[in-house]
Design an enzyme around this catalytic site. Structure first.
Site, PDB file in Angstrom:
ATOM      1  N   LYS A  76      45.142  32.675  39.369  1.00  0.00           N
ATOM      2  CA  LYS A  76      44.159  33.560  39.995  1.00  0.00           C
ATOM      3  C   LYS A  76      43.795  32.978  41.356  1.00  0.00           C
ATOM      4  O   LYS A  76      43.624  31.755  41.487  1.00  0.00           O
ATOM      5  CB  LYS A  76      42.922  33.669  39.095  1.00  0.00           C
ATOM      6  CG  LYS A  76      41.886  34.681  39.573  1.00  0.00           C
ATOM      7  CD  LYS A  76      40.692  34.757  38.608  1.00  0.00           C
ATOM      8  CE  LYS A  76      39.704  35.845  39.025  1.00  0.00           C
ATOM      9  NZ  LYS A  76      38.568  35.953  38.100  1.00  0.00           N
ATOM     10  N   SER A 151      37.551  40.596  36.355  1.00  0.00           N
ATOM     11  CA  SER A 151      38.089  40.449  37.700  1.00  0.00           C
ATOM     12  C   SER A 151      39.483  39.823  37.753  1.00  0.00           C
ATOM     13  O   SER A 151      40.157  39.960  38.768  1.00  0.00           O
ATOM     14  CB  SER A 151      37.134  39.579  38.514  1.00  0.00           C
ATOM     15  OG  SER A 151      37.102  38.263  37.994  1.00  0.00           O
ATOM     16  N   SER A 175      35.567  38.178  32.706  1.00  0.00           N
ATOM     17  CA  SER A 175      36.658  38.376  33.665  1.00  0.00           C
ATOM     18  C   SER A 175      38.028  37.889  33.199  1.00  0.00           C
ATOM     19  O   SER A 175      39.025  38.168  33.855  1.00  0.00           O
ATOM     20  CB  SER A 175      36.320  37.710  35.001  1.00  0.00           C
ATOM     21  OG  SER A 175      35.435  38.528  35.726  1.00  0.00           O
TER      22      SER A 175
END
Lengths: 504, 471
Positions: A76, A151, A175
């Site tokens: 990420k 997210s 997330s």
């Protein structure tokens, strides 16, 4: 090959049936080819990745390989990595290259894993759909018109579409678990403090926790064995002996008490998600687990409390993006205050600004007690609810999200609807508990994977493994099959945290 | 109508820079004067992803301070974020302590110029990080930012509004300055900003119990500026009130060049710092064992020493205060007294101490002052001064000659512990104390002068001076 587990890949590399260079190329080609439409990556840099792969091949040849040596892992873009852009999905950091590695990146590098790329995400991890990224929305591999969740949507989509064997994410209010659920993969949010936050760009410091995405609980355990561990550079890091997260994977479920909170099956839960989760719990019972009804009476307060605490911390954490030292600075400005205003007006997207405003408001003189302090009290109540529930059970199981994946754009204009997607996930962050989402079926007709959730680390992996074995979506889904009208769903579990560091 | 007389009320907030080698939340060095931004690491620059880690040395120094002022050192204190935007504040917030500081209460005893002792209560002392520096010159319409100072550990010491004059405020600041150097937590260098005061000043009619509206004066980095700024501010406030005006709560900046204070920001412009507990740091816990350890490592404190000098050595309070003005002075004095005791094992300790005190607080202090030299760098060391005093006390030289010898020692005419003896011999300063021998000398050197001449009388007087000096 794209469906191989991490241990199968490690075996293939060790047996020299495959080199890390070949494996990395395979995935890079897939990202650039069929995967490109998903927009799962912000940065791919074949040169950097292949150089790492070559080094890993040398390490394998020298007989110094570990379980992840030579295996490509997507990260990420919230984890800073030296030599790579680290954007956090924001225009503010679109030009930012970190001079240092995050603890998580250091660990993967030390293990000989290959950085496959930096995955797309909601801007500064604020969002539940991966639509707020400055680099464009991520699409769900199962249905390109739908969101992958957020997210950490880029990581979830990449693993679901077999663009990466595994990925990292971060979870502040769901997330990792929510995109895992909506994309049909496994995602684990560890106990707060297990994975160092050093070099993981802060959203809400008391809630943020890094964790892995993979397609099975066994793979999550391999990743956790690398990611977890004490780091003196993070004062909230847990100092305790290393543990083997794979240790209990094969342990039978007999005797496991699965708590099912009534509050997680009320109004707002899509019936098809509810029935898939019920079926998954029934499967656990068939495998020897015992179902126990538990209550989390303050569950309904978790989203309001979360949306006070997280923005409050975010408003402060994001103050450093001021255009003075690095990152975006407005081209035109008249004096210091104007430079601040324009830089932040242009550098941040609407969701980030909304949360900065909310956070600034709840910390302001005269409002602090009514909002921030009250939210902290609720946080303690929520932690107490879990402590009481865990007196009666070992894990708590329920849905990860109220619905399967929703359409792109469907909730962008309605932040509250977007926030309610976190209703089953935020409590684990508020209480610091570990929580896992594993797939448990598909929604027919409108079709998406869906989720269940379960707070709890080692046992979570164990039960996760068995439940994913019985309920996971069929293998082989890929970007090329996004036209399918099936949407996965997940179930989530969280577990009693073993006495360490409950923060209030 | 009876004219109102005014009472000044002053409280001080002092930023004491703690003498750790590394910063409070990062491993970067704190040394002063390095090239701009050469001592700022990723944490000090507030790069994305960095986290603070508390420096144990800074906490230990705060504990030392707390114990030295008799305060409560809390077993659990919290760090908080103070949020505001400024280019030299890299994170957009300062990590400080807000409602749970590490040191609570305590008091500082101060000695005024007339020797009277007073107690100033302390409200609290808390740990925080310093900001960087904005440099507004040399950048052609732009500002430069130097983050070397960002993250330097500070102990902010807040006093109660217990001072009633600029002189008292200065006495307090001097006592605090001496104490933090005494317990070795701060180098005390005011030019480099290691010790900076803000003064909260208000006036009220004498006898009133309510406090007047205060103004905070910032940027007071010398005792002289502190005194002048307060005096100026008191005059300004009285003038406003006597003309029927009202004092506005505000922050003022002292300008030493113009010797005036001017408004920096009013109450309306005051920041809302949006304090909240720092989530990147755990509560700071200080165990009883740690407290005990730090307590055991503390030197005898100035107030205790002062009392002991009066009690055990029978020194006047004024001398005791002078000798405890700094730890170096006290150590020097004690070394001189010890040297005398060694030279005269059977001598009267109090008389030795008094003689040592007279020389350290008198001749030596004067010479140091004239030459602007710290006592630690004195060209005359404690042992050689003790030998010099011993020569007076054993009658080898007179007090007056001793001053000549001292000046020669100061000038470096001879070195080592026995410098005084060397100079006395070389210059032939040994005085003749045997009356017969003296008379013989007088007879030889002045045969034509009749007995009972004035010089004989002078010699007699000198002899009596000597004997009184030997008592």
């Amino acid at each position: 090959m794209f469906d191989a587990s991490l241990s199968e890949l490690a075996d293939a590399l060790a047996a020299r049936r495959l080199s890390s260079l070949e494996l990395t190329r395979l995935f890079l080609d897939r990202i650039a080819g069929p995967g490109a439409a998903l927009n799962a990556f912000i940065t791919v840099d074949p040169e950097l990745s292949l150089a790492q792969a070559r080094a890993s091949d040398r390490r394998i040849a020298a007989g110094e390989a570990g379980p992840l040596t030579g295996i490509p892992v997507a990260h990420k873009d919230i984890f800073v990595a030296e030599g790579w852009p680290s954007t956090c999905g924001s225009r503010m950091l679109a030009n930012f290259a970190s001079p240092y590695d995050a603890h998580v990146i250091e660990r993967f590098n030390a293990a000989g894993a290959v950085i496959l790329g930096k995955t797309n995400m909601d801007e500064f991890a604020m969002g539940s759909s991966s639509e707020s990224s400055w680099f464009g929305a991520v699409r769900n591999p199962w249905d390109a018109e739908r969101v992958p969740g957020g997210s950490s949507g880029g990581s979830a989509a990449a693993v679901a579409a077999r663009l990466a064997p595994a990925a990292t994410g971060s979870d502040t209010g769901g997330s990792i678990r929510q995109p895992a659920a909506l994309s049909g993969v496994c995602g684990l949010k560890p106990t707060y403090g297990v994975v160092s936050r050093y070099g993981m760009i802060a959203f809400a410091s008391s809630l943020d926790q890094g964790g892995p995405f993979a397609r099975s609980a066994a793979d999550l355990a391999v990743l956790m064995n690398v990611m977890a561990g004490f780091d003196p550079r993070d004062s909230t890091s847990l100092e305790r002996p290393a543990e083997d997260y794979a240790r209990d994977l094969a342990r039978p479920l007999k005797g496991l008490r699965v708590g099912v909170p009534a509050e997680y099956f009320g109004a707002g839960l899509a019936p098809e998600v509810g029935s898939a989760v019920e079926a998954a719990i029934a499967a656990l019972e068939r495998l020897g687990a015992t179902r126990v009804d538990v209550h989390l009476p303050n569950a309904g307060l978790s989203v309001p409390a979360y949306y006070v605490i997280a923005p409050a911390e975010a408003s402060s954490n994001l103050s450093r993006y001021d255009g003075v030292r690095y990152g975006y600075r407005a081209a035109q400005y008249d004096g210091l205050v104007d430079m601040y205003c324009r830089t932040r007006a242009e550098g941040f997207g609407p969701e980030v600004k909304r949360r900065i405003l909310v956070g600034t408001y709840v910390l302001s003189h005269g409002y602090y007690d009514a909002y921030y302090l009250k939210a902290q009290k609720i946080r303690r109540l929520i932690a107490r609810d879990f402590a009481e529930a865990f007196a009666r059970c070992d894990v708590i199981a329920g849905p990860t999200t109220p619905t399967a994946a929703f359409r792109l754009g469907e909730k962008v204009e309605d932040p509250v609807q977007m926030y309610l997607n976190d209703i089953y996930t935020v409590a684990a962050n508020l209480a610091g508990l570990p929580a896992l989402s594993v797939p448990c079926g598909f929604v027919r007709g409108r079709a998406m994977p869906f989720p269940r959730t379960r707070p709890g680390a080692k046992v979570a992996c164990r039960s996760g493994s068995s439940s994913s074995a019985t309920t996971s979506p069929r293998r082989g889904c890929s970007a090329s099959r996004t036209s399918t009208s099936r949407r996965p769903t997940g179930t989530s579990a969280c577990r009693r945290f073993l006495g360490e560091g409950l923060r209030a | 109508m009876k004219k109102v007389t005014w009472e000044t009320v002053i409280g001080l907030e002092t930023h004491v820079q703690l003498s750790t080698r590394a910063k409070i939340f990062s491993g970067a060095a704190t040394a002063f004067g390095a090239p701009p931004n050469s001592q700022a690491c990723a944490v000090d620059l507030a790069l994305p992803g960095v986290l603070p880690v508390l420096n144990r040395g800074a906490v230990e120094r705060a504990i030392r301070f707390g114990l030295a002022v008799g305060a409560q050192v809390r077993s659990r204190s919290l760090f908080a974020r103070k949020n505001y935007f400024y280019p030299d504040l890299p994170k957009g917030y300062q990590i400080s302590q807000f409602d749970a500081p590490i040191v609570l209460g305590g008091a500082l005893r101060i000695v005024l110029a007339d020797g009277t002792e007073r107690t100033v209560r302390l409200t609290r002392a808390h740990l925080e990080e310093d900001a960087g520096k904005s440099l507004h010159e040399d950048f052609h319409g732009m500002s430069g930012i130097d983050l070397n100072r960002a993250g330097t550990p500070l102990l902010e010491v807040v006093s109660e509004p217990d001072m009633r004059s600029a002189a008292e405020a200065v006495a307090y600041a001097r006592a605090l300055h001496a104490l933090v150097r005494w317990i070795d937590i701060c180098d005390g260098n005011m030019q480099e900003g290691s010790f900076r005061c803000d003064a909260n000043v208000s006036v009220r009619p004498r006898g009133a119990s309510d406090l007047g509206t205060r103004c905070e004066i910032k940027n007071l980095n010398s005792f002289r500026f502190l005194e002048r700024a307060i005096e100026h501010e008191v005059g300004r406030q009285i003038a406003i009130i006597e003309e029927g005006g009202r004092i506005e709560l505000e922050t003022r900046l002292y300008d030493p060049d113009r010797d005036e204070t001017r408004s920096m920001r009013s109450k309306e412009e005051a920041h809302d710092y949006r304090y909240f507990p720092e989530p990147d740091l755990l509560p700071l816990e200080v165990s009883a064992a740690w407290l005990g350890e730090v307590g055991a490592s503390l030197p005898e404190l100035p107030a205790a020493k002062r009392e002991r000098y009066v009690r055990e050595l029978a020194l006047p309070a004024q001398d005791a205060a002078t000798l405890t003005a700094s730890r170096e002075t006290a150590e020097y004095f004690e070394a001189v007294a010890a040297g005398l005791a060694a030279a005269e094992p059977t001598g009267d300790r109090a008389a030795q101490a008094k003689a040592a005190a007279n020389w350290v607080a008198g001749e030596l202090a004067g010479a140091l002052n004239r030459a602007d030299v710290e006592i630690g760098a004195s060209p005359v060391c404690a042992r050689s001064l003790a030998r010099l005093i011993a020569r007076i006390r054993d009658g080898t030289i007179s007090g007056k000659i001793a001053k000549e010898v001292f000046d020669a020692m100061w000038a470096g005419e001879a070195a080592g512990d026995a410098a005084a003896d060397a100079i006395i011999e070389r210059r032939g300063l040994r005085q003749i104390t045997d009356a017969g021998a003296l008379e013989g000398v007088i007879d030889e050197s002045s045969p034509r002068i009749p007995p009972r001449s004035p010089s004989t009388a002078a010699a007699r007087r000198r002899r009596s001076t000597i004997s009184s000096a030997r008592q």
